[in-house]
Motif scaffolding. Sequence first.
Motif, PDB file in Angstrom:
ATOM      1  N   UNK A 374      -0.430 -14.612 -14.110  1.00  0.00           N
ATOM      2  CA  UNK A 374      -1.774 -14.125 -13.786  1.00  0.00           C
ATOM      3  C   UNK A 374      -2.736 -14.402 -14.937  1.00  0.00           C
ATOM      4  N   UNK A 375      -2.274 -14.158 -16.145  1.00  0.00           N
ATOM      5  CA  UNK A 375      -3.066 -14.453 -17.339  1.00  0.00           C
ATOM      6  C   UNK A 375      -3.414 -15.942 -17.369  1.00  0.00           C
ATOM      7  N   UNK A 376      -2.421 -16.782 -17.041  1.00  0.00           N
ATOM      8  CA  UNK A 376      -2.649 -18.219 -16.993  1.00  0.00           C
ATOM      9  C   UNK A 376      -3.634 -18.625 -15.910  1.00  0.00           C
ATOM     10  N   UNK A 377      -3.568 -17.952 -14.757  1.00  0.00           N
ATOM     11  CA  UNK A 377      -4.516 -18.235 -13.675  1.00  0.00           C
ATOM     12  C   UNK A 377      -5.953 -17.956 -14.119  1.00  0.00           C
ATOM     13  N   UNK A 378      -6.144 -16.836 -14.810  1.00  0.00           N
ATOM     14  CA  UNK A 378      -7.485 -16.478 -15.294  1.00  0.00           C
ATOM     15  C   UNK A 378      -7.972 -17.515 -16.301  1.00  0.00           C
ATOM     16  N   UNK A 379      -7.110 -17.918 -17.225  1.00  0.00           N
ATOM     17  CA  UNK A 379      -7.532 -18.889 -18.228  1.00  0.00           C
ATOM     18  C   UNK A 379      -7.813 -20.254 -17.607  1.00  0.00           C
ATOM     19  N   UNK A 380      -7.110 -20.580 -16.515  1.00  0.00           N
ATOM     20  CA  UNK A 380      -7.408 -21.829 -15.812  1.00  0.00           C
ATOM     21  C   UNK A 380      -8.810 -21.786 -15.216  1.00  0.00           C
TER      22      UNK A 380
END
Length: 463
Positions: A374-380
């Motif tokens: 989820x953290x990675x999705x936001x940063x994407x």
Amino acid sequence: MKDRATHVKSKVKSKVKSKVKSNTTKGEMHMLHRWSRAARPAALVVAASGLVLGVLGASAGVAGAAFKSPSTYPAYVGGHGKANPRLSPITIGVVNQQTAAAAPAPAWTTGVKVGVTYVNKHTGGIDGHPLKAVYCSIPTTVGAATKCGQEFADNSAISTVLVGAVDVGNTALESALKPAKIPQYFAVSLSTVDEHDPYGFILYNTATQVEAPMASVAHDLHMKSISLVYPSDIPGNVYQAKVVYDALKYVGIKHIYKVGFTSNATSFSAPFEAAHVGHTTLLIVVNSGGPACSDAYLTLKSLGVATKQKVLVNVPCDTPTIAKADGGTLPHNWYYLTANPLPGSPTPAVTAAVKAFTPYGKGPIAYDAWAADAFGQVLTVAKLDTEILKAHRKVTRATVFAKTRAFKGPIVQGAPHLACGRFKGTPATCNNLDRFFKNTAPNVMKPLGTWIGPPKGFKPPLS
């Protein structure tokens, strides 16, 4: 000088190979070399993009893949410092199964919240603009999924929707979003419906693809008989277990004992005994999160086979919960399938995520793969939207879709290279590769091979 450097390099490589061999079974060494050969074409593609994908047993060294998931987040996004509160916000929708007892991954929503806060405090927001999230939860009804989709579609400020661990109402959610043409970012999708979403982007892996590599592992480890257990009341896991079963049959494994259990069970003695656990060469536990991993381990101990039975599980089993059940460590010699770096593996990505979560009192949750995704999705979202604004264009549903379709990676906590829209028949699929690790000592995860996909030629069943 050149001869001396060559000699030193050869000695180091020899020592590394020797170290790996000393803690690697014959089947694992076969697996390392076969996966190395299979990974070379992909490594060349990635290298052409300026990245390096390590090839075990080949030029990159045997100790692990050279590719490092992005871990310097402000540089990845393209900004520093705090967002400017005077600028208009960039708004995203966020939807997850959150309130039901059997919700696959409530921690995913926590990962999104940490990501939004992190972006606004450390990456300058979105080129200075604050990132704003509008949240919606799906408990157990299709109607709730429709409601979330309609709310997002009707909110013209929302340019992207992040989707969590959803396996209820997928068709309803995406049908409500489709007329508005809103791009949707998934982590690991739990429904084959998601893969056919023309406006979807499944960044980590899919329900169809994510479990099938288990058969590649079982085959290359020369496993002759398999105990396959799964939550029979979670639709996504039921389908995934079928994919694993069919893939195991496809690679020629004849003896497979497939048995379901209910997700609220705390003892698996009956299903384990029905699946001949303790008498097969490998136990596969299909699971998307929750206490099933620690309960599985405690059941193995109660049956007296915890040290005998080889076990292959999904990455959600690499958590403090299962470690606590084992007295503070993870079960020795378990195998882990993952689309992410694992705690204890040789990568800075995990420690970077924990460092990012800690100031908000969520450090331990960063070890949860769903939260990290989820953290990675936001940063994407932050990275691509920042690039749109820096190119003097507006962040709209159309510009986000075009930007994401052209995005080749890498992604935080994920694969080095994406190919969104390039998988025939499943336009939302961006990746079909996994990594595999073995727990060789307390808090130590040894990579087994590089990225690997489903068995060649295998076609997953329709859900």
